[in-house]
Write a protein that holds these residues in place. Structure first.
Motif, PDB file in Angstrom:
ATOM      1  N   GLN A  35     -15.531  -1.482   2.933  1.00 29.46           N
ATOM      2  CA  GLN A  35     -15.147  -0.302   3.695  1.00 29.46           C
ATOM      3  C   GLN A  35     -16.288   0.173   4.591  1.00 29.46           C
ATOM      4  N   LEU A  78     -16.347  -1.502   8.097  1.00 32.38           N
ATOM      5  CA  LEU A  78     -15.281  -1.232   9.048  1.00 32.38           C
ATOM      6  C   LEU A  78     -15.405   0.184   9.602  1.00 32.38           C
ATOM      7  N   THR A 130     -13.661   3.560  11.519  1.00 38.12           N
ATOM      8  CA  THR A 130     -12.390   4.265  11.360  1.00 38.12           C
ATOM      9  C   THR A 130     -11.301   3.599  12.187  1.00 38.12           C
ATOM     10  N   TRP A 134     -10.015   0.508  10.457  1.00 38.31           N
ATOM     11  CA  TRP A 134      -9.111   0.829   9.348  1.00 38.31           C
ATOM     12  C   TRP A 134      -7.737   1.231   9.873  1.00 38.31           C
ATOM     13  N   ARG A 137      -5.842  -1.753  10.892  1.00 40.58           N
ATOM     14  CA  ARG A 137      -5.339  -2.474   9.719  1.00 40.58           C
ATOM     15  C   ARG A 137      -4.115  -1.764   9.129  1.00 40.58           C
ATOM     16  N   TYR A 138      -4.138  -0.429   9.084  1.00 40.60           N
ATOM     17  CA  TYR A 138      -2.982   0.325   8.594  1.00 40.60           C
ATOM     18  C   TYR A 138      -1.760   0.080   9.472  1.00 40.60           C
ATOM     19  N   SER A 191      -5.043   6.145   1.887  1.00 36.68           N
ATOM     20  CA  SER A 191      -3.926   5.211   1.664  1.00 36.68           C
ATOM     21  C   SER A 191      -3.473   5.255   0.223  1.00 36.68           C
TER      22      SER A 191
END
Length: 91
Positions: A22, A25, A27, A30, A33-34, A91
């Motif tokens: 984490q 990466l 923001t 991320w 990816r979401y 998440s």
């Protein structure tokens, strides 16, 4: 003794990439990816002086305008938030 280039290429092709942590990466990574994984997330948003908790799926990230478009899964509506309105994404 140097190995032939073909052997070096074969060895390199079998190297597995290390898992991404984490911290490595940003923001934006991320969020991408979401979006790609269609992950259900919870946004904590500060808008109009009040804080809201929104269960949603992220639809789009507009870097140029710093906008995040999300689909609120309970209300079945699409909302757009400026990145500075978002306090937390989990998440």
């Amino acid at each position: 003794m140097n190995k032939p280039p073909v052997v070096q290429e074969i060895k390199q092709s079998h190297v597995q990439p290390k898992p991404v942590t984490q911290q490595e990466l940003s923001t934006h990574d991320w969020i991408k990816r979401y979006i790609q994984d269609n992950t259900l997330v919870r946004l904590i948003v500060n808008r109009y002086g009040g804080q809201r908790s929104i269960p949603c799926r992220i639809l789009n990230l507009d870097h140029d305008n710093s906008l995040l478009s999300v689909y609120h899964v309970d209300e079945k509506q699409v909302y757009s938030f400026k990145m500075n309105e978002i306090d937390e994404i989990t998440s």
